[in-house]
Design a protein around this motif. Structure first.
Motif, PDB file in Angstrom:
ATOM      1  N   ASN A  60       0.823  -1.208   0.000  1.00  0.00           N
ATOM      2  CA  ASN A  60       0.000   0.000   0.000  1.00  0.00           C
ATOM      3  C   ASN A  60       0.859   1.262   0.000  1.00  0.00           C
ATOM      4  O   ASN A  60       1.995   1.265   0.491  1.00  0.00           O
ATOM      5  CB  ASN A  60      -0.922   0.017   1.216  1.00  0.00           C
ATOM      6  CG  ASN A  60      -1.947  -1.103   1.174  1.00  0.00           C
ATOM      7  OD1 ASN A  60      -2.381  -1.511   0.102  1.00  0.00           O
ATOM      8  ND2 ASN A  60      -2.340  -1.587   2.355  1.00  0.00           N
ATOM      9  N   TYR A  61       0.277   2.338  -0.507  1.00  0.00           N
ATOM     10  CA  TYR A  61       0.932   3.645  -0.482  1.00  0.00           C
ATOM     11  C   TYR A  61      -0.143   4.711  -0.631  1.00  0.00           C
ATOM     12  O   TYR A  61      -1.277   4.427  -1.030  1.00  0.00           O
ATOM     13  CB  TYR A  61       1.959   3.775  -1.599  1.00  0.00           C
ATOM     14  CG  TYR A  61       1.394   3.616  -2.991  1.00  0.00           C
ATOM     15  CD1 TYR A  61       0.901   4.713  -3.706  1.00  0.00           C
ATOM     16  CD2 TYR A  61       1.341   2.362  -3.601  1.00  0.00           C
ATOM     17  CE1 TYR A  61       0.368   4.567  -4.973  1.00  0.00           C
ATOM     18  CE2 TYR A  61       0.809   2.205  -4.873  1.00  0.00           C
ATOM     19  CZ  TYR A  61       0.331   3.315  -5.559  1.00  0.00           C
ATOM     20  OH  TYR A  61      -0.204   3.169  -6.817  1.00  0.00           O
ATOM     21  N   GLN A  62       0.197   5.930  -0.292  1.00  0.00           N
ATOM     22  CA  GLN A  62      -0.693   7.066  -0.509  1.00  0.00           C
ATOM     23  C   GLN A  62       0.012   8.060  -1.421  1.00  0.00           C
ATOM     24  O   GLN A  62       1.246   8.059  -1.525  1.00  0.00           O
ATOM     25  CB  GLN A  62      -1.081   7.723   0.808  1.00  0.00           C
ATOM     26  CG  GLN A  62       0.089   8.161   1.678  1.00  0.00           C
ATOM     27  CD  GLN A  62      -0.377   8.783   2.986  1.00  0.00           C
ATOM     28  OE1 GLN A  62      -1.309   9.576   3.017  1.00  0.00           O
ATOM     29  NE2 GLN A  62       0.286   8.418   4.083  1.00  0.00           N
ATOM     30  N   THR A  63      -0.729   8.915  -2.091  1.00  0.00           N
ATOM     31  CA  THR A  63      -0.132   9.864  -3.024  1.00  0.00           C
ATOM     32  C   THR A  63      -0.518  11.292  -2.661  1.00  0.00           C
ATOM     33  O   THR A  63      -1.584  11.548  -2.110  1.00  0.00           O
ATOM     34  CB  THR A  63      -0.576   9.588  -4.474  1.00  0.00           C
ATOM     35  OG1 THR A  63      -1.996   9.787  -4.578  1.00  0.00           O
ATOM     36  CG2 THR A  63      -0.211   8.184  -4.896  1.00  0.00           C
ATOM     37  N   ILE A  64       0.386  12.223  -2.990  1.00  0.00           N
ATOM     38  CA  ILE A  64       0.091  13.651  -2.917  1.00  0.00           C
ATOM     39  C   ILE A  64       0.623  14.299  -4.189  1.00  0.00           C
ATOM     40  O   ILE A  64       1.545  13.786  -4.822  1.00  0.00           O
ATOM     41  CB  ILE A  64       0.710  14.326  -1.674  1.00  0.00           C
ATOM     42  CG1 ILE A  64       2.240  14.265  -1.728  1.00  0.00           C
ATOM     43  CG2 ILE A  64       0.200  13.707  -0.391  1.00  0.00           C
ATOM     44  CD1 ILE A  64       2.907  15.089  -0.649  1.00  0.00           C
ATOM     45  N   THR A  65       0.045  15.412  -4.565  1.00  0.00           N
ATOM     46  CA  THR A  65       0.496  16.151  -5.745  1.00  0.00           C
ATOM     47  C   THR A  65       1.319  17.353  -5.303  1.00  0.00           C
ATOM     48  O   THR A  65       0.922  18.100  -4.402  1.00  0.00           O
ATOM     49  CB  THR A  65      -0.709  16.628  -6.583  1.00  0.00           C
ATOM     50  OG1 THR A  65      -1.448  15.482  -7.022  1.00  0.00           O
ATOM     51  CG2 THR A  65      -0.240  17.403  -7.796  1.00  0.00           C
ATOM     52  N   VAL A  66       2.479  17.514  -5.933  1.00  0.00           N
ATOM     53  CA  VAL A  66       3.366  18.634  -5.615  1.00  0.00           C
ATOM     54  C   VAL A  66       3.200  19.691  -6.693  1.00  0.00           C
ATOM     55  O   VAL A  66       3.331  19.415  -7.892  1.00  0.00           O
ATOM     56  CB  VAL A  66       4.825  18.169  -5.538  1.00  0.00           C
ATOM     57  CG1 VAL A  66       5.755  19.343  -5.225  1.00  0.00           C
ATOM     58  CG2 VAL A  66       4.973  17.087  -4.477  1.00  0.00           C
ATOM     59  N   THR A  67       2.903  20.914  -6.272  1.00  0.00           N
ATOM     60  CA  THR A  67       2.617  22.008  -7.194  1.00  0.00           C
ATOM     61  C   THR A  67       3.660  23.121  -7.079  1.00  0.00           C
ATOM     62  O   THR A  67       4.566  23.074  -6.225  1.00  0.00           O
ATOM     63  CB  THR A  67       1.236  22.599  -6.900  1.00  0.00           C
ATOM     64  OG1 THR A  67       1.289  23.274  -5.620  1.00  0.00           O
ATOM     65  CG2 THR A  67       0.166  21.516  -6.858  1.00  0.00           C
ATOM     66  N   GLY A  68       3.488  24.131  -7.933  1.00  0.00           N
ATOM     67  CA  GLY A  68       4.349  25.300  -7.846  1.00  0.00           C
ATOM     68  C   GLY A  68       4.260  25.976  -6.492  1.00  0.00           C
ATOM     69  O   GLY A  68       5.239  26.569  -6.014  1.00  0.00           O
ATOM     70  N   GLU A  69       3.093  25.905  -5.862  1.00  0.00           N
ATOM     71  CA  GLU A  69       2.940  26.486  -4.535  1.00  0.00           C
ATOM     72  C   GLU A  69       3.866  25.815  -3.523  1.00  0.00           C
ATOM     73  O   GLU A  69       4.399  26.473  -2.614  1.00  0.00           O
ATOM     74  CB  GLU A  69       1.486  26.376  -4.077  1.00  0.00           C
ATOM     75  CG  GLU A  69       0.523  27.243  -4.879  1.00  0.00           C
ATOM     76  CD  GLU A  69      -0.904  27.112  -4.388  1.00  0.00           C
ATOM     77  OE1 GLU A  69      -1.148  26.285  -3.492  1.00  0.00           O
ATOM     78  OE2 GLU A  69      -1.778  27.841  -4.906  1.00  0.00           O
ATOM     79  N   ASP A  70       4.059  24.503  -3.665  1.00  0.00           N
ATOM     80  CA  ASP A  70       4.979  23.788  -2.767  1.00  0.00           C
ATOM     81  C   ASP A  70       6.419  24.221  -3.014  1.00  0.00           C
ATOM     82  O   ASP A  70       7.206  24.361  -2.065  1.00  0.00           O
ATOM     83  CB  ASP A  70       4.849  22.276  -2.974  1.00  0.00           C
ATOM     84  CG  ASP A  70       3.487  21.754  -2.546  1.00  0.00           C
ATOM     85  OD1 ASP A  70       3.081  22.031  -1.408  1.00  0.00           O
ATOM     86  OD2 ASP A  70       2.835  21.073  -3.355  1.00  0.00           O
ATOM     87  N   LEU A  71       6.772  24.434  -4.279  1.00  0.00           N
ATOM     88  CA  LEU A  71       8.126  24.916  -4.587  1.00  0.00           C
ATOM     89  C   LEU A  71       8.362  26.279  -3.953  1.00  0.00           C
ATOM     90  O   LEU A  71       9.418  26.531  -3.374  1.00  0.00           O
ATOM     91  CB  LEU A  71       8.325  25.008  -6.106  1.00  0.00           C
ATOM     92  CG  LEU A  71       8.188  23.720  -6.917  1.00  0.00           C
ATOM     93  CD1 LEU A  71       8.483  23.996  -8.387  1.00  0.00           C
ATOM     94  CD2 LEU A  71       9.107  22.627  -6.387  1.00  0.00           C
ATOM     95  N   VAL A  72       7.370  27.155  -4.060  1.00  0.00           N
ATOM     96  CA  VAL A  72       7.483  28.493  -3.464  1.00  0.00           C
ATOM     97  C   VAL A  72       7.604  28.394  -1.947  1.00  0.00           C
ATOM     98  O   VAL A  72       8.447  29.051  -1.326  1.00  0.00           O
ATOM     99  CB  VAL A  72       6.259  29.354  -3.845  1.00  0.00           C
ATOM    100  CG1 VAL A  72       6.240  30.653  -3.040  1.00  0.00           C
ATOM    101  CG2 VAL A  72       6.267  29.656  -5.335  1.00  0.00           C
ATOM    102  N   LYS A  73       6.779  27.532  -1.348  1.00  0.00           N
ATOM    103  CA  LYS A  73       6.748  27.413   0.107  1.00  0.00           C
ATOM    104  C   LYS A  73       8.045  26.854   0.673  1.00  0.00           C
ATOM    105  O   LYS A  73       8.580  27.376   1.667  1.00  0.00           O
ATOM    106  CB  LYS A  73       5.579  26.522   0.522  1.00  0.00           C
ATOM    107  CG  LYS A  73       5.490  26.275   2.021  1.00  0.00           C
ATOM    108  CD  LYS A  73       4.289  25.408   2.368  1.00  0.00           C
ATOM    109  CE  LYS A  73       4.196  25.160   3.874  1.00  0.00           C
ATOM    110  NZ  LYS A  73       3.015  24.332   4.220  1.00  0.00           N
ATOM    111  N   TYR A  74       8.572  25.794   0.052  1.00  0.00           N
ATOM    112  CA  TYR A  74       9.708  25.096   0.638  1.00  0.00           C
ATOM    113  C   TYR A  74      11.065  25.519   0.079  1.00  0.00           C
ATOM    114  O   TYR A  74      12.077  25.426   0.790  1.00  0.00           O
ATOM    115  CB  TYR A  74       9.548  23.580   0.448  1.00  0.00           C
ATOM    116  CG  TYR A  74       8.382  23.010   1.217  1.00  0.00           C
ATOM    117  CD1 TYR A  74       8.418  22.909   2.608  1.00  0.00           C
ATOM    118  CD2 TYR A  74       7.233  22.581   0.566  1.00  0.00           C
ATOM    119  CE1 TYR A  74       7.341  22.399   3.318  1.00  0.00           C
ATOM    120  CE2 TYR A  74       6.151  22.065   1.264  1.00  0.00           C
ATOM    121  CZ  TYR A  74       6.215  21.980   2.645  1.00  0.00           C
ATOM    122  OH  TYR A  74       5.139  21.480   3.346  1.00  0.00           O
ATOM    123  N   LEU A  75      11.110  25.978  -1.170  1.00  0.00           N
ATOM    124  CA  LEU A  75      12.398  26.240  -1.797  1.00  0.00           C
ATOM    125  C   LEU A  75      12.743  27.718  -1.927  1.00  0.00           C
ATOM    126  O   LEU A  75      13.913  28.088  -1.854  1.00  0.00           O
ATOM    127  CB  LEU A  75      12.445  25.586  -3.184  1.00  0.00           C
ATOM    128  CG  LEU A  75      12.112  24.087  -3.233  1.00  0.00           C
ATOM    129  CD1 LEU A  75      12.376  23.531  -4.631  1.00  0.00           C
ATOM    130  CD2 LEU A  75      12.893  23.298  -2.189  1.00  0.00           C
TER     131      LEU A  75
END
Length: 318
Positions: A60-75
């Motif tokens: 089993n696994y779960q998924t999430i989508t990484v968006t430009g907002e995540d790049l802005v937030k973390y990087l």
């Protein structure tokens, strides 16, 4: 006397090697998280999932989508200039493992091709350690050629999703570290006597030495540690003063981020160094012979080992 030193060196190395055998047991109560870049087509999502989840053998696994907002937030806080509309293709899966197993990273080919063009597995490992990640398998891939920064942003987002949000100051330091190491490797990749494994091991070793002293370590002590690690890893002929200063500045930032306050940091850094050397035995076996161990390194190792065993930390007064 030389025979005694040689014998003790071999005996100590054997004991450390046996103690440090990696433990890869997966945490049964942790569901792996797959991060998918938002720019992937449906066909690419399917191929990415197939690639990243292959190690699970149907688990089993779960998924999430990484968006430009995540790049802005973390990087972006570390100096990147992503926007909310930036594309994300590189993806990852993170799988928690048993305590003491360390951080393991594998870059997986997508349809037979390695599409991560810039960041190496060792650079991902060092960045993950700095960010506060412990004991995990991380798999990275991309459907198109890309530098791979989106995959690590996905890992940060995956931790936040599971309620284990990472310290942003450490994340910033991790990104600066990854950019620095990647840049130095690009500058030196065609030079004889240089490898990314040597640089990554020097940084991992420096982190371990820093953690032995603690969060109050001074800038000058960090510089001494970097100089020593450059010698140990036989980088004195390739790392120039500007690159050395970059490494020192990144390690100072890591100290200031509070990473050294993590009780697992020293152990994880030491484990990472052992993994790097094990995975690049052809390089490090040439260095780690009694004949090649210079007097300075033997003296440094002896001092660190003595005080670590006596007090648990090294105390240096200047």
């Amino acid at each position: 006397m030389k025979k005694i030193i040689t014998f003790l060196t071999i005996l100590l190395a054997s004991a450390v090697a046996l103690w440090a055998l990696p433990k890869q047991k997966v945490q049964a109560d942790e569901t792996p998280v797959v991060t998918l870049g938002t720019s992937l087509t449906e066909a690419q999502k399917s191929g990415t999932l197939k690639t990243l989840t292959a190690p699970l053998n149907g688990g089993n696994y779960q998924t999430i989508t990484v968006t430009g907002e995540d790049l802005v937030k973390y990087l972006n806080p570390s100096g990147d200039n992503f926007t909310t509309s930036s594309g994300v293709w590189s993806s990852a899966m993170i799988q928690k493992t048993s305590p003491g197993s360390g951080i393991n990273v594998k870059i997986l080919d997508y349809n037979g091709r390695d599409n991560i063009t810039t960041i190496t597995a060792n650079q991902y490992k060092n960045a993950a350690l700095t960010a506060g990640i412990t004991d995990a398998n991380i798999y990275v891939t991309s459907a198109i050629p890309i530098d791979g920064s989106g995959a690590l942003a996905g890992v940060y987002a995956a931790y936040a999703k599971n309620g284990d949000a990472l310290n942003q100051s450490q994340v910033n330091a991790a990104q600066d570290e990854m950019n620095t190491l990647s840049g130095i490797t690009q500058e030196n990749k065609k030079k004889d006597g240089y490898s990314d494994a040597q640089l990554s091991n020097a940084v991992a070793g420096a982190k371990s030495d820093m953690a032995k002293i603690g969060n109050n370590i001074s800038d000058s002590q960090i510089r001494d540690i970097v100089n020593n690690q450059i010698k140990i890893n036989h980088l004195g002929d390739t790392i120039n003063n500007n690159q050395k200063n970059q490494i020192v500045n990144v390690l100072i930032e890591i100290r200031n981020s509070g990473a050294l306050k993590n009780g697992n940091f020293k152990e994880q850094a030491a484990t990472l160094s052992k993994q790097i050397k094990q995975n690049a035995k052809g390089i490090f076996d040439k260095f780690n012979t009694p004949e090649n161990r210079n007097f300075f390194q033997q003296l440094w190792d002896s001092v660190v080992h003595f005080f670590s065993g006596l007090f648990g930390t090294v105390v240096v007064n200047r």
